[in-house]
Design a protein around this motif. Structure first.
Motif, mmCIF file in Angstrom:
data_model
loop_
_atom_site.group_PDB
_atom_site.id
_atom_site.type_symbol
_atom_site.label_atom_id
_atom_site.label_comp_id
_atom_site.label_asym_id
_atom_site.label_seq_id
_atom_site.Cartn_x
_atom_site.Cartn_y
_atom_site.Cartn_z
ATOM 1 N N TYR A 1 -4.090 5.407 7.500
ATOM 2 C CA TYR A 1 -3.496 3.970 6.905
ATOM 3 C C TYR A 1 -1.828 4.013 7.210
ATOM 4 C CZ TYR A 1 -1.856 0.383 4.071
ATOM 5 O OH TYR A 1 -1.700 -0.978 3.312
ATOM 6 N N SER A 2 -1.222 5.168 7.183
ATOM 7 C CA SER A 2 0.175 5.248 7.556
ATOM 8 C C SER A 2 0.409 4.738 9.214
ATOM 9 C CB SER A 2 0.821 6.507 7.329
ATOM 10 O OG SER A 2 0.326 7.377 8.094
ATOM 11 N N LYS A 3 -0.867 5.096 10.000
ATOM 12 C CA LYS A 3 -0.543 4.933 11.331
ATOM 13 C C LYS A 3 -0.916 3.444 11.897
ATOM 14 C CE LYS A 3 -2.624 7.586 14.304
ATOM 15 N NZ LYS A 3 -3.680 8.507 14.818
ATOM 16 N N LYS A 4 -1.846 2.990 11.021
ATOM 17 C CA LYS A 4 -2.408 1.807 11.241
ATOM 18 C C LYS A 4 -2.930 0.768 10.046
ATOM 19 C CE LYS A 4 -5.857 -0.610 14.504
ATOM 20 N NZ LYS A 4 -6.850 -0.462 15.330
ATOM 21 N N ARG A 5 -2.008 0.044 9.677
ATOM 22 C CA ARG A 5 -2.029 -0.678 8.231
ATOM 23 C C ARG A 5 -3.102 -1.793 8.319
ATOM 24 N NH1 ARG A 5 1.525 1.063 4.183
ATOM 25 N NH2 ARG A 5 2.940 2.548 4.755
ATOM 26 N N THR A 6 -4.355 -1.583 8.349
ATOM 27 C CA THR A 6 -5.544 -2.741 8.397
ATOM 28 C C THR A 6 -6.084 -2.715 7.054
ATOM 29 O OG1 THR A 6 -7.310 -1.007 8.857
ATOM 30 C CG2 THR A 6 -6.154 -2.225 10.759
ATOM 31 N N ASP A 7 -6.628 -3.951 6.728
ATOM 32 C CA ASP A 7 -7.123 -4.292 5.344
ATOM 33 C C ASP A 7 -8.274 -3.235 5.166
ATOM 34 O OD1 ASP A 7 -5.577 -6.053 5.037
ATOM 35 O OD2 ASP A 7 -6.958 -7.786 5.614
ATOM 36 N N LYS B 1 -6.974 0.103 4.175
ATOM 37 C CA LYS B 1 -6.273 0.078 2.985
ATOM 38 C C LYS B 1 -7.348 -0.131 1.817
ATOM 39 C CE LYS B 1 -3.465 -3.493 1.966
ATOM 40 N NZ LYS B 1 -3.010 -4.774 1.596
ATOM 41 N N LEU B 2 -8.650 -0.742 2.213
ATOM 42 C CA LEU B 2 -9.521 -0.389 1.218
ATOM 43 C C LEU B 2 -10.043 1.019 0.813
ATOM 44 C CD1 LEU B 2 -11.782 -3.457 1.913
ATOM 45 C CD2 LEU B 2 -10.599 -2.887 -0.164
ATOM 46 N N LYS B 3 -10.090 1.833 2.113
ATOM 47 C CA LYS B 3 -10.435 3.153 2.239
ATOM 48 C C LYS B 3 -9.395 4.098 1.347
ATOM 49 C CE LYS B 3 -11.692 7.017 5.240
ATOM 50 N NZ LYS B 3 -11.772 7.417 6.478
ATOM 51 N N VAL B 4 -8.182 3.941 1.560
ATOM 52 C CA VAL B 4 -7.267 4.316 0.784
ATOM 53 C C VAL B 4 -7.377 3.979 -0.584
ATOM 54 C CG1 VAL B 4 -4.593 4.851 0.079
ATOM 55 C CG2 VAL B 4 -5.374 4.673 2.683
ATOM 56 N N LEU B 5 -7.627 2.986 -1.227
ATOM 57 C CA LEU B 5 -7.713 2.642 -2.399
ATOM 58 C C LEU B 5 -8.793 3.376 -3.045
ATOM 59 C CD1 LEU B 5 -6.960 -1.109 -2.403
ATOM 60 C CD2 LEU B 5 -5.484 0.455 -3.618
ATOM 61 N N GLU B 6 -10.236 3.137 -2.292
ATOM 62 C CA GLU B 6 -11.200 4.015 -2.649
ATOM 63 C C GLU B 6 -11.205 5.285 -3.134
ATOM 64 O OE1 GLU B 6 -14.263 3.515 0.050
ATOM 65 O OE2 GLU B 6 -14.382 1.035 -0.387
ATOM 66 N N TYR C 1 -0.511 -2.596 -7.634
ATOM 67 C CA TYR C 1 0.518 -3.606 -7.785
ATOM 68 C C TYR C 1 0.832 -4.693 -6.812
ATOM 69 C CZ TYR C 1 4.669 -5.752 -9.785
ATOM 70 O OH TYR C 1 5.527 -6.952 -10.569
ATOM 71 N N MET C 2 0.950 -4.009 -5.629
ATOM 72 C CA MET C 2 1.236 -4.664 -4.214
ATOM 73 C C MET C 2 0.132 -5.476 -3.865
ATOM 74 S SD MET C 2 4.305 -4.191 -4.233
ATOM 75 C CE MET C 2 5.037 -4.854 -2.819
ATOM 76 N N THR C 3 -1.071 -5.096 -4.172
ATOM 77 C CA THR C 3 -2.288 -5.828 -3.934
ATOM 78 C C THR C 3 -2.611 -6.769 -4.883
ATOM 79 O OG1 THR C 3 -3.876 -4.197 -4.529
ATOM 80 C CG2 THR C 3 -3.285 -3.999 -2.441
ATOM 81 N N GLY C 4 -1.914 -7.044 -5.842
ATOM 82 C CA GLY C 4 -2.104 -8.112 -6.743
ATOM 83 C C GLY C 4 -2.649 -7.863 -8.081
#
Length: 115
Positions: free
Chosen positions: A37-43, A46-51, A80-83
């Motif tokens: 995620y730090s290399k490529k900030r895709t949605d 992001k979902l993978k990191v949140l999981e 927080y940043m995702t709402g």
């Protein structure tokens, strides 16, 4: 007889030192997920990191039985940043509860977010 007893004792001690120690925290795939995620900030990433954060907070199998230091704050900030503001703030406050030494830093972040 004494020599035989010493050999058995030495063997027992060497086997006892071979036991593995369970880690303090379970990390699952945290390192890879956050790195990607730090290399490529895709949605998708992001979902993978949140999981991964959810797994780490819900199924902590380490010997301490709590999430690693900083994880609640990191997960909370991302929520927080995702709402998901209330859920995110609650996790940041939980970080301070579990790790009181983080209060000085985390409380400033919360103060900035609540402005």
């Amino acid at each position: 007889m004494m020599k035989k007893l010493m050999v058995i004792a030495a063997a027992a001690m060497s086997l006892a030192s071979c036991t593995t120690q369970q880690p303090l925290y379970s990390w699952y795939d945290y390192e890879d997920a956050t790195y990607q995620y730090s290399k490529k900030r895709t949605d998708e990433l992001k979902l993978k990191v949140l999981e991964e954060y959810k797994l780490l907070t819900d199924k902590q199998k380490g010997t301490r039985g709590v999430v690693p230091p900083g994880l609640n704050a990191e997960y909370g900030y991302m929520l927080y940043m995702t709402g998901k503001r209330d859920e995110g703030l609650a996790l940041m406050k939980k970080e301070m509860e579990l790790y009181p030494e983080s209060e000085k830093y985390i409380s400033r972040i919360i103060k900035q977010l609540e402005k």
